[in-house]
Design an enzyme around this catalytic site. Structure first.
Site, PDB file in Angstrom:
ATOM      1  N   GLU A  50      24.126   5.933 -27.026  1.00 28.30           N
ATOM      2  CA  GLU A  50      25.144   5.150 -27.747  1.00 28.30           C
ATOM      3  C   GLU A  50      24.529   3.823 -28.146  1.00 28.30           C
ATOM      4  OE1 GLU A  50      28.935   4.388 -25.802  1.00 28.30           O
ATOM      5  OE2 GLU A  50      29.701   3.749 -27.758  1.00 28.30           O
ATOM      6  N   CYS A  66      32.568   5.225 -27.286  1.00 28.31           N
ATOM      7  CA  CYS A  66      33.601   4.448 -27.983  1.00 28.31           C
ATOM      8  C   CYS A  66      33.259   4.157 -29.436  1.00 28.31           C
ATOM      9  CB  CYS A  66      33.841   3.141 -27.245  1.00 28.31           C
ATOM     10  SG  CYS A  66      34.643   3.404 -25.667  1.00 28.31           S
ATOM     11  N   GLU A 124      36.926   9.568 -25.612  1.00 26.93           N
ATOM     12  CA  GLU A 124      37.855   9.381 -24.491  1.00 26.93           C
ATOM     13  C   GLU A 124      39.272   9.315 -25.043  1.00 26.93           C
ATOM     14  OE1 GLU A 124      36.438   5.971 -22.312  1.00 26.93           O
ATOM     15  OE2 GLU A 124      35.036   7.217 -21.175  1.00 26.93           O
TER      16      GLU A 124
HETATM   17  O1  AHR Z   1      29.124   4.298 -21.913  1.00 22.76           O
HETATM   18  C1  AHR Z   1      29.907   3.224 -22.260  1.00 22.76           C
HETATM   19  C2  AHR Z   1      31.310   3.631 -22.660  1.00 22.76           C
HETATM   20  O2  AHR Z   1      31.990   4.184 -21.594  1.00 22.76           O
HETATM   21  C3  AHR Z   1      31.403   4.702 -23.712  1.00 22.76           C
HETATM   22  O3  AHR Z   1      31.290   4.199 -24.976  1.00 22.76           O
HETATM   23  C4  AHR Z   1      32.762   5.268 -23.501  1.00 22.76           C
HETATM   24  O4  AHR Z   1      32.863   6.606 -23.875  1.00 22.76           O
HETATM   25  C5  AHR Z   1      33.037   5.017 -22.042  1.00 22.76           C
HETATM   26  O5  AHR Z   1      34.229   4.357 -21.859  1.00 22.76           O
END
Ligand code: AHR
Length: 661
Positions: free
Chosen positions: A51, A245, A380
């Protein structure tokens, strides 16, 4: 003497029984059923989750060294200093990035026009290495111009040290790309890139870029070699991207849109990065996504490191933490463009070169399909709004691409109301896999060794898509967190029939730009360091074997349960190397005997060798840092072995892998 010994033995037995331990548990007699070769361990079992958080992409893995290279940040000169006669224009050659700068005569021969860029926490370069500077430029008609490009050491501004320089003649009034190589005479971690107008005539500049020539696999729009190599060294079976996210976005407008991340890099529009402002105490107003590391590059990286790509797309819901009520989301009957994005993505990855998106992939340099097998829809999410949104995606994907496996979500929690609601919903929708997330404290990891032992074997498979042990009050990469992850992972391995994928999270963090910790690899602009958690992941992935073997102590799996002396264990067989691989984590503070009985081997046959790899630390709070990168590293040795049993001792707070031939 005999009487005394007998008495002592009786006392010992009494003590053992009194403590509730059987003699098998005191000596930790574990039985591995070598003739009961169990479930296949999926090639995707241990993977990576990428990410763009903590400057993981721009300023991190993506090797671009210039921040705001296209002048598209909301404050167009963020990251730049300008001097002399510099103006901003917005009718540039790249439709989706229309801004550029004009450097004009400052009006006096002693004055200067130009600009310099601060990079991401500095522009860092190494003495003697080559850096490729490129810029799109044009001059006015019949008025050729010249610029001078420099790598400088700004610590000595005033008596500026120019560590590399090149001149570029801009002779065409048409936009063209100009490239020069800069080779610095010194190493600098907090340098800058500076551009002077070096002629009376003006010049227009757009997409100002600087990359090390040596990138991962030598790609020009490439990745940092040191970081990508560390990813490859894990031998991951899966790469989930582009994140958690950021897939959702703070609002739908800022969700990750894969179509903006492909095609010529100069024309990929900027996106906000939600991690810019998510945590006010780690606020980074200059954190944006250039999309320079986009979906093509993710697929390419997956291929190059041998990992199955798992792209995740927005399900028509923006971040549910940040948006209450239905307005922030797309109504179900307006989901078509989102669903089309998913179908087009599969075409981009797998379609032949006569298809619209397959053709673009070919134009980007990869005519062969990427062979994508999985897609995630939603990150999520929770409440009924999620299955309602997911359903039409599943219908459309199944209809057109029945072989693609679809990953649904169980929400942000490892248990509780949302989790309990979503799992049955995912079953009803026949999702192939369900993504679970758990950032949890030590106590949780210690108690979850048997988490998957009783999961439904007929429903969707598990993707432990984001997890990490977050020390209570100590959210950093200390060894104890990694040890508990290793202990917990024995449960993933034992249940490999139902757990098909697992990815630690997050993956990367810039030491000056993090928002979230712990993370798997830390870096600054020139260096990177694997954490203890990295080594745990690597040890599992490189010793994953091919099939699960039953391992029990007193006929029970070893899950750190009461009476099991803080031990967690699992065993696999590797058909290719014909080795038994036993993983044991001792989470207690006492050394423990380990007696591994390899049952079911042919009579008279004998084990011939045992390698042992251990991961331990001087202190449970030890960590690897850029300055001390090797405090916690795996060590390999051999153990004597004969017959069908291994007798040894595991030190306190240690993860050990016994590889037996
Ligand atoms: O890994 C950090 C965050 O944790 C991610 O973006 C999300 O999916 C989770 O809340």
């Amino acid at each position: 003497m005999k009487t005394i010994t007998r008495h002592l033995s009786a006392l010992m037995i009494a003590a053992v029984c009194g403590s509730g331990l059987t003699s098998a548990q005191t000596t930790n007699e574990m039985t591995i059923q070598t003739n009961k070769i169990g479930a296949e361990i999926q090639p995707t079992m241990y993977g990576l989750f990428f990410e763009d958080i903590n400057y993981g992409a721009d300023g991190g893995l993506y090797a671009e060294m210039i921040k705001n290279r296209s002048f598209e940040f909301p404050q167009n000169f963020m990251g730049w200093n300008t001097f002399g006669n510099v103006s901003l224009k917005d009718d540039g050659p790249f439709e989706k990035n229309p801004h550029y700068v004009r450097l004009s005569n400052p009006g006096h021969r002693h004055k200067r026009t130009g600009l310099d860029n601060e990079g991401f926490f500095g522009v860092a370069f190494r003495k003697g290495e080559e850096y490729r500077f490129s810029v799109w430029a044009r001059c006015a008609k019949d008025a050729p111009s010249k610029i001078r490009v420099e790598l400088i050491d700004p610590k000595s501004m005033g008596e500026t040290q120019v560590l590399a320089k090149q001149n570029i003649e801009v002779s065409s009034p048409e936009w063209q790309k100009y490239t020069v190589i800069l080779t610095p005479s010194e190493t600098e971690t907090k340098g800058r890139l500076r551009i002077f107008l070096d002629s009376d005539n003006s010049v227009d500049l757009e997409h100002v870029s600087l990359f090390p020539v040596e990138t991962w696999q030598g790609h020009e729009n490439g990745l940092r070699k040191d970081i990508a190599q560390k990813l490859a060294d894990i031998k991951p079976g899966l790469l989930r991207f582009p994140g958690g996210c950021i897939v959702e976005g703070t609002d739908l407008e800022t969700r990750y849109q894969w179509k903006n991340s492909v095609g010529p890099v100069e024309n990929r529009p900027l996106n906000e990065n939600r991690w810019e402002y998510t945590f006010p105490h780690r606020f980074f107003p200059d954190y944006f996504q250039s999309y320079g590391l986009g979906f093509f590059e993710f697929f390419q990286l997956s291929e190059e490191i041998g990992a199955e790509p798992l792209p995740v797309l927005n399900v028509g819901l923006s971040c549910q933490y940040q948006n209450k009520g239905p307005k922030a989301h797309v109504p179900v009957d307006e989901l078509d463009p989102y669903i089309q994005d998913a179908l087009d993505l599969i075409e981009f990855a797998n379609g032949d070169t006569t298809t619209t998106w397959g053709k673009l992939r070919a134009q980007m340099g990869h005519p062969a399909p990427f062979g994508m097998k999985f897609i995630g829809i939603g990150n999520e999410q929770w409440d009924s709004i999620y299955p309602e949104h997911l359903k039409p995606f599943i219908t459309a994907i199944r209809a057109k691409y029945p072989d693609i496996k679809i990953v649904g979500s169980s929400g942000p929690n490892s248990e509780g109301k949302d989790f309990d609601y979503l799992w049955p919903e995912m079953r009803k929708l026949k999702a192939d896999l369900v993504d679970e997330h758990f950032y949890r404290p030590e106590s949780w990891f210690l108690s979850q060794g048997a988490r998957y032992d009783n999961y439904d074997r007929k429903g969707p498979k598990v993707f432990a898509g984001e997890y990490a042990c977050h020390g209570k009050g100590k959210k950093w990469n200390h060894f104890n967190a990694a040890l508990l992850e290793a202990a917990f992972m024995t449960g993933l391995e034992r249940n490999a029939d139902v757990v098909h994928m697992a990815t630690y999270a997050p993956l990367l963090a810039h030491v000056e730009g993090w928002q979230w910790r712990p993370d798997m690899i830390w870096f600054d602009n020139l260096r990177s360091v694997p954490t203890s958690s990295y080594y745990v992941q690597q040890l599992y992935a490189t010793n994953k074997g091919t099939n699960v073997l039953p391992l029990t102590m007193d006929k029970k799996p070893v899950t750190g349960a009461e009476g099991q002396n803080g031990l967690f264990a699992s065993a696999v067989y590797d058909k290719n190397t014909r080795e038994y691989i036993v993983k044991v984590a001792n989470t207690g503070t006492e050394p423990q005997p380990v007696n591994l009985n390899f049952a079911g081997m042919k009579k008279g046959s004998s084990l011939t060798s045992c390698r042992v790899i251990t991961l331990d630390a001087p202190d449970p709070e030890s960590e690897n840092t850029l300055e001390n990168p090797s405090t916690v590293t795996p060590k390999e040795s051999t153990l004597p072995i004969s017959g069908q049993k291994l007798t040894t001792t595991i030190s306190p707070l240690t993860f050990a892998i016994y590889i037996v031939k």
